[in-house]
Structure formats: C-alpha cells, structure tokens
Design a protein around this motif. Sequence first.
Motif, PDB file in Angstrom:
ATOM      1  N   TRP A 161       4.805  -2.667  -7.251  1.00  0.00           N
ATOM      2  CA  TRP A 161       4.759  -1.266  -6.810  1.00  0.00           C
ATOM      3  C   TRP A 161       4.453  -0.352  -7.990  1.00  0.00           C
ATOM      4  N   GLN A 162       5.045  -0.657  -9.148  1.00  0.00           N
ATOM      5  CA  GLN A 162       4.808   0.157 -10.337  1.00  0.00           C
ATOM      6  C   GLN A 162       3.353   0.057 -10.782  1.00  0.00           C
ATOM      7  N   ALA A 203      -3.697   3.563  -0.287  1.00  0.00           N
ATOM      8  CA  ALA A 203      -4.252   2.894  -1.468  1.00  0.00           C
ATOM      9  C   ALA A 203      -3.581   1.535  -1.644  1.00  0.00           C
ATOM     10  N   VAL A 204      -4.399   0.529  -1.926  1.00  0.00           N
ATOM     11  CA  VAL A 204      -3.924  -0.836  -2.133  1.00  0.00           C
ATOM     12  C   VAL A 204      -4.594  -1.369  -3.391  1.00  0.00           C
ATOM     13  N   THR A 205      -3.859  -2.109  -4.190  1.00  0.00           N
ATOM     14  CA  THR A 205      -4.452  -2.662  -5.407  1.00  0.00           C
ATOM     15  C   THR A 205      -4.418  -4.184  -5.390  1.00  0.00           C
ATOM     16  N   ARG A 235      -1.961   2.607 -11.193  1.00  0.00           N
ATOM     17  CA  ARG A 235      -3.403   2.546 -10.951  1.00  0.00           C
ATOM     18  C   ARG A 235      -3.880   3.703 -10.079  1.00  0.00           C
ATOM     19  N   ILE A 236      -3.037   4.156  -9.166  1.00  0.00           N
ATOM     20  CA  ILE A 236      -3.400   5.319  -8.345  1.00  0.00           C
ATOM     21  C   ILE A 236      -3.641   6.535  -9.237  1.00  0.00           C
ATOM     22  N   LYS A 237      -2.878   6.641 -10.312  1.00  0.00           N
ATOM     23  CA  LYS A 237      -3.037   7.763 -11.239  1.00  0.00           C
ATOM     24  C   LYS A 237      -4.397   7.763 -11.916  1.00  0.00           C
ATOM     25  N   GLU A 238      -5.062   6.602 -11.927  1.00  0.00           N
ATOM     26  CA  GLU A 238      -6.377   6.494 -12.555  1.00  0.00           C
ATOM     27  C   GLU A 238      -7.504   6.979 -11.635  1.00  0.00           C
ATOM     28  N   GLY A 247       0.837  -1.198   0.000  1.00  0.00           N
ATOM     29  CA  GLY A 247       0.000   0.000   0.000  1.00  0.00           C
ATOM     30  C   GLY A 247       0.866   1.240   0.000  1.00  0.00           C
ATOM     31  N   ILE A 248       0.321   2.340  -0.520  1.00  0.00           N
ATOM     32  CA  ILE A 248       1.031   3.619  -0.547  1.00  0.00           C
ATOM     33  C   ILE A 248       0.152   4.682   0.103  1.00  0.00           C
TER      34      ILE A 248
END
Length: 204
Positions: free
Chosen positions: A176-177, A99-101, A182-185, A88-89
């Motif tokens: 991580w990348q 945020a976690v994907t 995905r956070i940018k979305e 998560g970041i």
Amino acid sequence: MKDDRGIFTLDSDTIASNPGRVKVMPLVLMRYMYKPVFLLIALLASLVFALSISLIIGGVAFFILFFVNMIYWRRKKEQFAHGDSNGGIIISENPKLVAVTTDLTKGFAGSYPVVKVIPYRGKAKLNERIGTVSLYEGSESCSPHWKNFFPVPVEYVNNNKAELHAVLKSYSDESWQVLENRIKEIKKPYKEGLFKIFNENSQW
C-alpha cells in the motif's frame, strides 16, 4: 494444454505472485460487464431461431454460441482465480478513477514499475482501498517486461463482503505504501492511462 492448476484459457507458463483466488458470481459480473449479457441474448436468440424458423441454421448458431459462452465464463473464472491481485486506491471522484500499481518485469531482468489509472464504477469513495485482479499483455519474447496490464476491481465479479475483505488482507502494508508513493509521481489532474515510474531504480 492443461497444467496442474487446471488452466485452459490463460498462459500456463506464468504464475502470479499473489493470485486473486476470487470466485466469480455471474449475476454480479453481468451488472458491470455487458459482453456476457450480449452473449447470453445471442445464445437465446439462436435457440428461438432454431425452434421457430430453421433447425439447421439455428442449431449450428446455437452450438457455436454455446461454445463461445462456455469459453468466456471459463476464462473469467480462471482470470479471477489465477490472475495477479493488486490493491487499488480511489484517486478521483469526478471522474471516478482508481490507481493500481505493479512491476511489469517478467522476473528475469530489472524492475519496470508502473501505475495504471482506470475508470471506476464501484461503491468505494475517494482514497478508499479496493482489490483488483489483473491479466498482463504480452510483448516480444526477448523483452524483459510485459507491455501492459489490465486490472479489474474484484467487486465487479463478487459482492461477498467476507471474500472482498480477504482479498484486501492479502496485500501487505508495504504494498500500500508503494502504491501511495507511486501515485505521487503522477501529474494532476489524474487521467486514465499507463504511467511509468522512473524512480525506485527502475530500468525504464
């Protein structure tokens, strides 16, 4: 039914791609989660009631609450040992959010990437990375993907620096990348919720 991993409280038919393998420290967990504190207080209250007022009523309540406490701690142990671990970041300081994907696919059809944004009460600062462990919410048996997932920061249950570092080391640079992309979305300002990602050939 017990499976060969000794799981009693979780779905033994599924296996996480990256199991948490995190040891639960009860005193750490109780700093972040209130339910076990209430369960412990209720257990002690039932014992006092049994010894001072009614042995029968209090005794029955004590044994029920003792069983509930045992199941709770067994589930937490299994959750962080066998649940799905993802990085998560920290994406916001006010409010503090992480945020976690993951991919909600059940593994037999398509890709269903999502980002989950949840409140964060730990010590990490903006843009720092943390480890999490998730359980997944079921859906109809015919559905190719899970309905939701629920990441919990590992620092909520364990404060051993070496173990927390080992969790972070279990994530690849690629993962991580993927998370950063995905956070940018996600639209700003960030808010809590489950966000579907519609690129990367997803089947949403």
